[in-house]
Design a protein around this motif. Structure first.
Motif, PDB file in Angstrom:
ATOM      1  N   LEU A   6       0.832  -1.203   0.000  1.00 50.98           N
ATOM      2  CA  LEU A   6       0.000   0.000   0.000  1.00 50.98           C
ATOM      3  C   LEU A   6       0.873   1.263   0.000  1.00 50.98           C
ATOM      4  O   LEU A   6       0.643   2.189  -0.785  1.00 50.98           O
ATOM      5  N   PHE A   7       1.882   1.270   0.871  1.00 54.16           N
ATOM      6  CA  PHE A   7       2.739   2.463   0.966  1.00 54.16           C
ATOM      7  C   PHE A   7       3.628   2.609  -0.270  1.00 54.16           C
ATOM      8  O   PHE A   7       4.033   3.713  -0.617  1.00 54.16           O
ATOM      9  N   TYR A   8       3.894   1.498  -0.941  1.00 53.56           N
ATOM     10  CA  TYR A   8       4.710   1.536  -2.156  1.00 53.56           C
ATOM     11  C   TYR A   8       3.873   2.076  -3.317  1.00 53.56           C
ATOM     12  O   TYR A   8       4.363   2.823  -4.156  1.00 53.56           O
ATOM     13  N   LYS A   9       2.561   1.728  -3.318  1.00 56.06           N
ATOM     14  CA  LYS A   9       1.704   2.026  -4.465  1.00 56.06           C
ATOM     15  C   LYS A   9       1.197   3.471  -4.512  1.00 56.06           C
ATOM     16  O   LYS A   9       1.045   4.041  -5.577  1.00 56.06           O
ATOM     17  N   THR A  10       0.856   4.015  -3.361  1.00 51.78           N
ATOM     18  CA  THR A  10       0.205   5.333  -3.398  1.00 51.78           C
ATOM     19  C   THR A  10       0.743   6.298  -2.344  1.00 51.78           C
ATOM     20  O   THR A  10       1.163   5.886  -1.270  1.00 51.78           O
ATOM     21  N   SER A  11       0.685   7.567  -2.685  1.00 52.94           N
ATOM     22  CA  SER A  11       1.182   8.587  -1.750  1.00 52.94           C
ATOM     23  C   SER A  11       0.131   8.886  -0.667  1.00 52.94           C
ATOM     24  O   SER A  11       0.412   9.560   0.297  1.00 52.94           O
ATOM     25  N   TYR A  12      -1.101   8.400  -0.901  1.00 49.42           N
ATOM     26  CA  TYR A  12      -2.155   8.624   0.107  1.00 49.42           C
ATOM     27  C   TYR A  12      -2.263   7.436   1.072  1.00 49.42           C
ATOM     28  O   TYR A  12      -3.232   7.322   1.809  1.00 49.42           O
ATOM     29  N   ALA A  13      -1.235   6.588   1.025  1.00 52.51           N
ATOM     30  CA  ALA A  13      -1.308   5.325   1.782  1.00 52.51           C
ATOM     31  C   ALA A  13      -1.622   5.543   3.270  1.00 52.51           C
ATOM     32  O   ALA A  13      -2.454   4.836   3.837  1.00 52.51           O
ATOM     33  N   ALA A  14      -0.969   6.557   3.880  1.00 50.48           N
ATOM     34  CA  ALA A  14      -1.129   6.756   5.324  1.00 50.48           C
ATOM     35  C   ALA A  14      -2.597   7.022   5.672  1.00 50.48           C
ATOM     36  O   ALA A  14      -3.116   6.500   6.662  1.00 50.48           O
ATOM     37  N   TYR A  15      -3.276   7.832   4.836  1.00 44.30           N
ATOM     38  CA  TYR A  15      -4.678   8.175   5.112  1.00 44.30           C
ATOM     39  C   TYR A  15      -5.581   6.958   4.883  1.00 44.30           C
ATOM     40  O   TYR A  15      -6.500   6.693   5.652  1.00 44.30           O
ATOM     41  N   LEU A  16      -5.265   6.221   3.808  1.00 45.24           N
ATOM     42  CA  LEU A  16      -6.021   4.986   3.537  1.00 45.24           C
ATOM     43  C   LEU A  16      -5.842   4.006   4.694  1.00 45.24           C
ATOM     44  O   LEU A  16      -6.778   3.345   5.137  1.00 45.24           O
ATOM     45  N   TYR A  17      -4.605   3.974   5.175  1.00 42.40           N
ATOM     46  CA  TYR A  17      -4.242   3.064   6.264  1.00 42.40           C
ATOM     47  C   TYR A  17      -5.060   3.368   7.523  1.00 42.40           C
ATOM     48  O   TYR A  17      -5.599   2.481   8.173  1.00 42.40           O
ATOM     49  N   ILE A  18      -5.161   4.663   7.829  1.00 44.59           N
ATOM     50  CA  ILE A  18      -5.942   5.105   9.003  1.00 44.59           C
ATOM     51  C   ILE A  18      -7.409   4.692   8.827  1.00 44.59           C
ATOM     52  O   ILE A  18      -8.048   4.194   9.764  1.00 44.59           O
ATOM     53  N   THR A  19      -7.936   4.897   7.596  1.00 47.06           N
ATOM     54  CA  THR A  19      -9.347   4.559   7.331  1.00 47.06           C
ATOM     55  C   THR A  19      -9.580   3.064   7.528  1.00 47.06           C
ATOM     56  O   THR A  19     -10.554   2.654   8.174  1.00 47.06           O
ATOM     57  N   ILE A  20      -8.657   2.251   6.965  1.00 42.57           N
ATOM     58  CA  ILE A  20      -8.805   0.789   7.095  1.00 42.57           C
ATOM     59  C   ILE A  20      -8.755   0.393   8.578  1.00 42.57           C
ATOM     60  O   ILE A  20      -9.570  -0.386   9.063  1.00 42.57           O
TER      61      ILE A  20
END
Lengths: 305, 226
Positions: A41-55
């Motif tokens: 996830l962190f490799y694929k997108t720059s919004y990973a941290a926010y997506l991570y928090i949502t998940i």
């Protein structure tokens, strides 16, 4: 309170055992999958941290189910209940927090742990009393239930399809079509109660064909508008789109057969691996489909005859 | 006619049913009574074909379950399925062509609501409506009166009487003796997985008195309530 967590640990171990995985191996596998997906996830997108928090928060929020919390509150004193909820939310948040810290996102890590603690004071009622109408009422239940559960993901798939046309990105369009079929497969991922197979007055073969026909009909209702839209804007790639559609049907049918090959139990790990291999390398379906079909007939015969 | 001969069922070392014999005729209602854990639900599941035991169950039907409607003690409902969709599923399963359930909704259930949000009694009434709409010939009703309001109890009793008039076969279990008294032609007493007594309608009151004597014994005195 300690016994509550011991019980949760036992329940988790039992679930792993039911899946055919030794608990110790299950924990290691779970950790590897978690770290692997997080890296991806962190490799694929720059919004990973926010997506991570949502998940993370949507996972943790499952523990806020009203019925579950009312049971805990009725069983334990208020102070013990609050400690249990705070502790279980924190335990679930920690893997996410640690990875965020590893990624240097300490502010978001702090925010996540604070939100997890705050969520321990909240009770959600996920049983919505408003009935969402669906066009799938004639042949319940998989698509009726699945659409109500994941309608927002269907909306997202259609939005992605629209974006694919807007930015003229064919691959994005294929992704939206694939995701409609993946959602359809999701509706067949868990076994229903044995009673809902027992009620049928037909042979195992006919039962399977009924299920498959319904799945193809309803998945077409959801996928064909997308297919037509994409075909109109990417006419040169019509054959590829038709190929994806056909493969989607094939995957859906494989999923149904995989489900009933383990029925009334859940799919075991070897069966899941076999299904995964078939989806990863479709020519393998030539072997996988007949295998699942034979096992499904055997399993269903025991209930239907 | 349905013949159950020497039906036995074990879970591991524990034998739940022991050589059960029962003959069921058309147009008759059979009551099965027994304490919790006596084996009533297991017996029902075996007759329905949801459990397999040793012994034999024979009938005039090629496959009994295709003509059987089973009402479990706690009916099963899937999440996010409305009452009418549940009925549609049950009708589809038996190739019964029906789409308008409102006319058949004699218990006045909110059919457009998710069934999982129903109360215990409403769930039971929905499940009962479902098996009635399937046009079955044989009914297995496990605690049909449990959790249901008194008005609906009266309706269920009338339904059973109508089914008898239509020559259907019915097996019922109930913990409320008066409901069996109103509906059954004969009652079988199940104790520790075996039938210990068969009573015809004329002797129901005697059975009730005997059960009270057996069940109560000196238990209340032992409690030493003050």
């Amino acid at each position: 309170m300690q016994y509550y967590f011991v019980l949760q640990y036992r329940i988790l171990n039992r679930r792993l055992n039911e899946l055919g995985v030794r608990p110790f191996l299950g924990y290691i596998l779970g950790l590897l999958v978690f770290v692997g997906l997080s890296y991806y996830l962190f490799y694929k997108t720059s919004y990973a941290a926010y997506l991570y928090i949502t998940i993370a928060l949507s996972t943790i929020s499952k523990l806020s189910d009203r019925e579950r919390n009312e049971f805990l509150l009725a069983t334990f004193s208020s102070s013990v209940y609050r400690r249990i909820r705070c502790l279980e939310n924190s335990i679930l948040a920690w893997p996410f927090v640690l990875f965020l810290l590893y990624e240097g996102q300490w502010r978001l890590a702090l925010l996540l742990i604070l939100c997890a603690v705050a969520l321990s004071r909240v009770k959600f009622d996920d049983r919505l009393n408003v009935t969402l109408p669906t066009p799938f009422y004639r042949f319940p239940f998989e698509f009726t239930q699945g659409f109500r559960k994941y309608w927002f993901l269907y909306l997202l798939a259609y939005f992605v399809g629209f974006k694919a046309v807007e930015v003229a990105n064919f691959n994005l369009g294929v992704g939206s079509l694939v995701s409609v079929f993946l959602l359809g497969m999701l509706h067949y991922s868990t076994p229903e109660h044995e009673y809902f197979v027992w009620i049928y007055s037909c042979s195992a073969r006919k039962f399977l064909f009924k299920k498959m026909a319904t799945a193809m009909f309803y998945s077409s209702m959801l996928a064909v508008p997308l297919l037509l839209g994409l075909s109109a804007y990417f006419p040169d790639n019509l054959l590829i789109l038709l190929g994806v559609q056909c493969l989607g049907y094939l995957f859906l049918l494989t999923m149904i057969l995989a489900k009933y090959s383990a029925f009334p139990g859940e799919m075991s790990l070897p069966q899941a691996i076999l299904l995964g291999l078939g989806l990863w390398f479709p020519p393998l379906l030539v072997v996988v489909i007949p295998l699942f079909y034979t096992r499904s007939i055997k399993r269903l015969n025991a209930i239907l005859q | 006619m349905i013949e159950i001969e020497n039906l036995s069922k074990s879970y591991g070392q524990k034998q739940v049913l022991k050589n059960v014999n029962l003959s069921l005729s058309s147009g008759k209602v059979y009551g099965i009574v027994g304490e919790n854990g006596a084996g009533k639900t297991t017996l029902f599941k075996c007759i329905a074909g949801l459990e397999t035991g040793t012994g034999s169950i024979s009938s005039g039907y090629p496959i009994l379950k295709k003509s059987a409607g089973f009402l479990p003690t706690n009916p099963y409902f899937m999440p996010k399925i409305t009452g009418s969709e549940y009925l549609q599923l049950l009708c589809n399963a038996r190739n019964v062509k029906m789409t308008n359930f409102q006319a058949k909704n004699i218990f006045e259930l909110p059919l457009d609501q998710y069934a999982e949000t129903y109360s215990t009694g409403m769930k039971k009434k929905l499940a009962l409506t479902g098996i009635l709409l399937q046009n079955n010939d044989f009914f297995i009703l496990d605690e049909p009166f449990n959790g249901v309001d008194i008005q609906s109890n009266m309706i269920i009793t009338a339904i059973i009487q109508e089914l008898v008039a239509l020559h259907k076969t019915i097996v019922i279990s109930s913990h409320i003796f008066s409901t069996l008294n109103d509906t059954c032609d004969e009652i079988h007493l199940l104790r520790d997985g075996a039938f210990v007594k068969r009573v015809e309608k004329a002797d129901f009151q005697e059975l009730d008195a005997e059960m009270k004597r057996f069940v109560l014994g000196d238990r209340i005195e032992r409690l030493g309530l003050r």
